[in-house]
Scaffold this motif. Sequence first.
Motif, PDB file in Angstrom:
ATOM      1  N   ILE A   1      -1.049  -9.684  10.777  1.00  9.94           N
ATOM      2  CA  ILE A   1      -1.111  -9.662   9.308  1.00  9.94           C
ATOM      3  C   ILE A   1       0.061 -10.445   8.732  1.00  9.94           C
TER       4      ILE A   1
ATOM      5  N   SER B   1      -5.012  -8.421   0.726  1.00  9.47           N
ATOM      6  CA  SER B   1      -3.685  -8.663   0.140  1.00  9.47           C
ATOM      7  C   SER B   1      -2.922  -9.720   0.930  1.00  9.47           C
ATOM      8  N   ALA B   2      -3.017  -9.665   2.261  1.00 13.19           N
ATOM      9  CA  ALA B   2      -2.324 -10.655   3.092  1.00 13.19           C
ATOM     10  C   ALA B   2      -2.876 -12.054   2.848  1.00 13.19           C
TER      11      ALA B   2
ATOM     12  N   ARG C   1      -8.040  -3.551   2.526  1.00 17.45           N
ATOM     13  CA  ARG C   1      -7.119  -3.851   1.416  1.00 17.45           C
ATOM     14  C   ARG C   1      -5.896  -4.642   1.904  1.00 17.45           C
ATOM     15  N   VAL C   2      -5.376  -4.265   3.067  1.00 17.58           N
ATOM     16  CA  VAL C   2      -4.226  -4.976   3.636  1.00 17.58           C
ATOM     17  C   VAL C   2      -4.601  -6.420   3.959  1.00 17.58           C
TER      18      VAL C   2
END
Length: 186
Positions: free
Chosen positions: A66, A165-166, A161-162
Amino acid sequence: MATLGDPTPRQRRSLFLRTGLRALVTAMLLVVLYYVLPMKSVLDTHTVLLLVLCLAVFVAVLAWRIRGITRSHYPGLRAIETLAVAVPLYILAFAATYFLTEQADGSYFTQPMTRTGALYFSVTVFSTVGFGDIAPKTDAARLVVTAQMLLDLLLLGFGVRVFVSAVNLGRQRRAQDKPDDSAHAG
C-alpha cells in the motif's frame, strides 16, 4: 501532445497488458503452489501459530505494498497488482487451514475436505455466499470460520477504503510532481 512523463497510448496499453499478465500469473502461481505443496501436518498449536504467522506476514506485505501504491507513478495499476496477490493469498491461507483441519480430524466439517473443497469453502465464506453444503461442525472449526468472516468484513470494508485512499494519494502526488504546463505556455 504527451509530456515527457506521460506514456503514449501504445505504452499505456503495454503497461496495462503487462500489469494484467503479472496479476494473472501471480494468482495462478499461488493456486498451483496451494495444490502442489505438501500439506500433511496435523492441526495442532504449531499449525495455528503458522496460520497466525501467515496472516501477520500478509498484513506486513499488504502495508508495504500500500505504501508502494502511494509512491507509484501508476497507483491504480499498482493497486491491481497488489490485490492480485493479496486476495488469492488470503483465500488460500484459509483454504490450507480448512484442509489441514480436515486432515487432522474428519469430524470438523459436514463433508470431507479435499484441497478443492477447502478452496471452494474458503471462497464461499469470503464472498459471503454460503451455500450451506459445507459447514463447520465443531467449535474449533466454527472459530476459524468466524475469524475468516470477521477478517473478510475488515478486508472488504476497511481494506477497500485503504486501497482507494492509497490510489488517490498516489495520483495527488503524481499531479504535484508534474510541471505546470501553463507556466511554459506563451
